[in-house]
Design a protein around this motif. Sequence first.
Motif, PDB file in Angstrom:
ATOM      1  N   GLY A   1       0.821  -1.212   0.000  1.00 36.45           N
ATOM      2  CA  GLY A   1       0.000   0.000   0.000  1.00 36.45           C
ATOM      3  C   GLY A   1       0.851   1.255   0.000  1.00 36.45           C
ATOM      4  N   GLY A   2       2.099   1.143  -0.298  1.00 34.93           N
ATOM      5  CA  GLY A   2       3.043   2.257  -0.256  1.00 34.93           C
ATOM      6  C   GLY A   2       4.402   1.722   0.132  1.00 34.93           C
ATOM      7  N   ILE A   3       5.456   2.395  -0.264  1.00 29.20           N
ATOM      8  CA  ILE A   3       6.807   1.927   0.021  1.00 29.20           C
ATOM      9  C   ILE A   3       7.051   1.984   1.515  1.00 29.20           C
ATOM     10  CG2 ILE A   3       9.261   2.366  -0.374  1.00 29.20           C
ATOM     11  CD1 ILE A   3       8.517   3.574  -3.062  1.00 29.20           C
ATOM     12  N   ASN A   4       7.505   0.860   2.095  1.00 31.14           N
ATOM     13  CA  ASN A   4       7.757   0.798   3.534  1.00 31.14           C
ATOM     14  C   ASN A   4       9.092   1.479   3.838  1.00 31.14           C
ATOM     15  OD1 ASN A   4       5.448  -0.686   3.691  1.00 31.14           O
ATOM     16  ND2 ASN A   4       6.493  -2.656   3.672  1.00 31.14           N
ATOM     17  N   VAL A   5       9.024   2.655   4.468  1.00 27.31           N
ATOM     18  CA  VAL A   5      10.223   3.435   4.766  1.00 27.31           C
ATOM     19  C   VAL A   5      10.390   3.516   6.275  1.00 27.31           C
ATOM     20  CG1 VAL A   5      11.353   5.659   4.530  1.00 27.31           C
ATOM     21  CG2 VAL A   5       9.939   4.773   2.660  1.00 27.31           C
ATOM     22  N   LYS A   6      11.481   2.987   6.799  1.00 22.50           N
ATOM     23  CA  LYS A   6      11.760   3.073   8.230  1.00 22.50           C
ATOM     24  C   LYS A   6      12.555   4.354   8.509  1.00 22.50           C
ATOM     25  CE  LYS A   6      11.714  -1.866   9.235  1.00 22.50           C
ATOM     26  NZ  LYS A   6      12.444  -2.984   9.847  1.00 22.50           N
TER      27      LYS A   6
ATOM     28  N   ASP B   1      15.765   9.639  -4.191  1.00 20.13           N
ATOM     29  CA  ASP B   1      16.624   8.578  -3.642  1.00 20.13           C
ATOM     30  C   ASP B   1      15.811   7.337  -3.291  1.00 20.13           C
ATOM     31  OD1 ASP B   1      18.837  10.199  -3.865  1.00 20.13           O
ATOM     32  OD2 ASP B   1      18.617  11.023  -1.841  1.00 20.13           O
ATOM     33  N   VAL B   2      14.640   7.534  -2.671  1.00 15.34           N
ATOM     34  CA  VAL B   2      13.787   6.400  -2.308  1.00 15.34           C
ATOM     35  C   VAL B   2      13.301   5.671  -3.559  1.00 15.34           C
ATOM     36  CG1 VAL B   2      11.655   5.718  -1.158  1.00 15.34           C
ATOM     37  CG2 VAL B   2      13.084   7.488  -0.145  1.00 15.34           C
ATOM     38  N   GLU B   3      12.938   6.439  -4.605  1.00 15.56           N
ATOM     39  CA  GLU B   3      12.441   5.816  -5.841  1.00 15.56           C
ATOM     40  C   GLU B   3      13.538   4.994  -6.512  1.00 15.56           C
ATOM     41  OE1 GLU B   3      10.303   7.155 -10.055  1.00 15.56           O
ATOM     42  OE2 GLU B   3      10.787   8.652  -8.528  1.00 15.56           O
ATOM     43  N   ASN B   4      14.768   5.539  -6.556  1.00 19.33           N
ATOM     44  CA  ASN B   4      15.886   4.799  -7.166  1.00 19.33           C
ATOM     45  C   ASN B   4      16.172   3.516  -6.394  1.00 19.33           C
ATOM     46  OD1 ASN B   4      16.172   6.767  -9.104  1.00 19.33           O
ATOM     47  ND2 ASN B   4      17.727   7.910  -7.950  1.00 19.33           N
ATOM     48  N   TRP B   5      16.103   3.613  -5.046  1.00 15.72           N
ATOM     49  CA  TRP B   5      16.334   2.406  -4.229  1.00 15.72           C
ATOM     50  C   TRP B   5      15.280   1.344  -4.519  1.00 15.72           C
ATOM     51  CZ3 TRP B   5      12.632   0.953  -0.566  1.00 15.72           C
ATOM     52  CH2 TRP B   5      12.947  -0.181   0.158  1.00 15.72           C
ATOM     53  N   PHE B   6      14.025   1.731  -4.652  1.00 16.57           N
ATOM     54  CA  PHE B   6      12.953   0.769  -4.886  1.00 16.57           C
ATOM     55  C   PHE B   6      13.099   0.127  -6.274  1.00 16.57           C
ATOM     56  CE2 PHE B   6       8.582  -0.402  -6.099  1.00 16.57           C
ATOM     57  CZ  PHE B   6       8.286  -1.254  -5.044  1.00 16.57           C
ATOM     58  N   ASN B   7      13.440   0.954  -7.294  1.00 12.16           N
ATOM     59  CA  ASN B   7      13.628   0.403  -8.649  1.00 12.16           C
ATOM     60  C   ASN B   7      14.754  -0.618  -8.676  1.00 12.16           C
ATOM     61  OD1 ASN B   7      11.568   1.963  -9.665  1.00 12.16           O
ATOM     62  ND2 ASN B   7      12.900   3.643 -10.311  1.00 12.16           N
TER      63      ASN B   7
END
Length: 669
Positions: A633-638, A649-655
Amino acid sequence: MATTKLMMLVDLSAKLFNNGLQRLQSRWSQGVDKMKTKFQGLIDMVPGLDGAMDKLKNPSVVFGAAFMAAFGFLSQATKMANDWEVKMAEINVTAGLSKKELRGLSDQLLDIGSRNSSNLDEVPKAFSRIISAGLDVNQSLTALEPTMRAAKAGFTDVETVAGAGIATMMSSGKEINQVYDVLFETVKEGNAEFKDIARYLPKVIPLARSIGYELESTAGAYASLTTKLSAEQSTTALEGIMRTLSNADVAFGKTDSKTGKYISGFRALGINIFDSAGKIRPLIDIVMEINKQMDGLTDSERIKKLSKLGFDQSTALGFNTLAQDVEGLKKATIATSNAQGSLNQAYIDSMTPMEQYEMIQNNIKASMIKLGQAALPYLIAGLEKVAPVFQWMYRNVETLIPVFGVFITTLGLLTVATWAWNSALLANPVTWIVLGISALVAVITLAIMKYDEWGATLLLFMGPIGRVISALKSIYDHWDSIKKAFNDGGIIGALERIGIVLLDVIVQPIEQMLGMMAHLPGSLGRAAKDMQGTVRKFREDMDLTDTAEEALAKKRPEYLDAMQAHTDKMLAAKNPKTPKNTLYGTEGGEYAEPGLDKDKSKSKKLKDSVNKATGEARQVRNITITIGSLNNGGINVKPEEFKGMTKADVENWFNEAMMRIMRNVETSS
């Protein structure tokens, strides 16, 4: 060569900096000396003041004393606030207010107490006494300030006045200001102190009102009685009068069954104590009627007539006393009936030269209580952090007792074993010097480790040594910018940059102190935060500290490494790798089909196994991939692992994580 010149410049700047500090120290000392010369006569008159003035020559002593004074002031304010909160909690048992409403009531009580000269600590007691009488919060607040003034004007404690005032108000049906006006007029017309009137008169009011007498006429009669009797005797006499007038056998009298004439009571004397409307006549009229009936009679005739009234001893005392001074009774009754403004006049008349000082004291107390109330939440938060430790100790006390016993025993043995050694060491002054130096080194090390948080401030207050250390630390931190200034502007540019860097020895502690003050509540905290922002902006403009963007850029590689480690950890848990001996899982030598003994596989040909493998490769396979740990339901970011990362940065990490998953699927067997 350039490095040598820079080191010379640094040494020169440090000397200039120290010389500047010494000049400031010298000017401060000279100023103290001038003050001592100017006020030498006064200093000689006060023992110990000369030594105190000498200590003022050291600014560190002044700052240290100021810090300790501020700490002591805040501690006392917190204690006073806690005591006040306890009293407010007692009030709230009756008031039943919410936390916000109780804080509002507390502020109102402090406001009332600060503008009156009565002891501020008495205000909650008076309010509690008032509200306990059945009044609501607003009615109690209305009654509180007149009660405070009445206590001051009557030189009586607030709690006693509150009890008397509220009891009289409830029994008479009068407003509280009107009650106090009548009470003070009673003091003025009678011969009793306010505390006695406040104690005794409220006992008579309910009985008097039950037969039709209002507060004013009752108070006038009481004032007249106190001119001849004591306060206690006057109360007894007036109670007797009211009790007799409420008795029908006396008020009307008894009749003879044969003649039908009155043989007892007031009617037997021809006195009617009620008017045509059936309302009881004023007490002064009744007394005058009795006097009229007694005029011209002999003592024996007077006694016979009075016996018909059926008075008891206290009633007879009361009527006889009032009859002796009818004019005094009339004057007192008129005065109490026109008593408006008596409280304020009594309050003004009671003022002394020290009243203003007492009001100032109340203002200081109220301010300290409000400051302590603002500090209490931080203290409570700290105690809540520590409380679990003591709770754990309480729950595990049975386990801890043996541990403490062993510890104490061991400590005792070690103490005995090392006593001689310690005695020998401590007998040597060098030991104390070493201990002092060790402690100083530890403090300096801690200050350097926490330099950007609070260490710069600590070093500033450590005197010249601390400031030299701060100067060296600042030069070390900004060495690259000094070299750049030297390369760009030569010696002049480097000197300018070193001067700016050394300025930070003073500016950075100011920012840190303002940051600490920013945690204070109210306008003071907001003003400190604004000033901290201004100082921070100045340091950023001077390139003495990183901006928020620069700090984030420096931390970004660290954040990316943390994210990569987090990704590897999640993927390793989802796709555990099985180590293989060879690339295809076969052993060296002649061909052997996996899963079969060598003897059995000899009858198999290599082409059969190849055909089997290609046949399986042409089959359609269904592989299910669960990525709930990465996206649900959304990228899990701690927060602790992705702090400081931008959206890109978060998008590049997820890709990258998704691509690695797909590659693992493609190469899965």
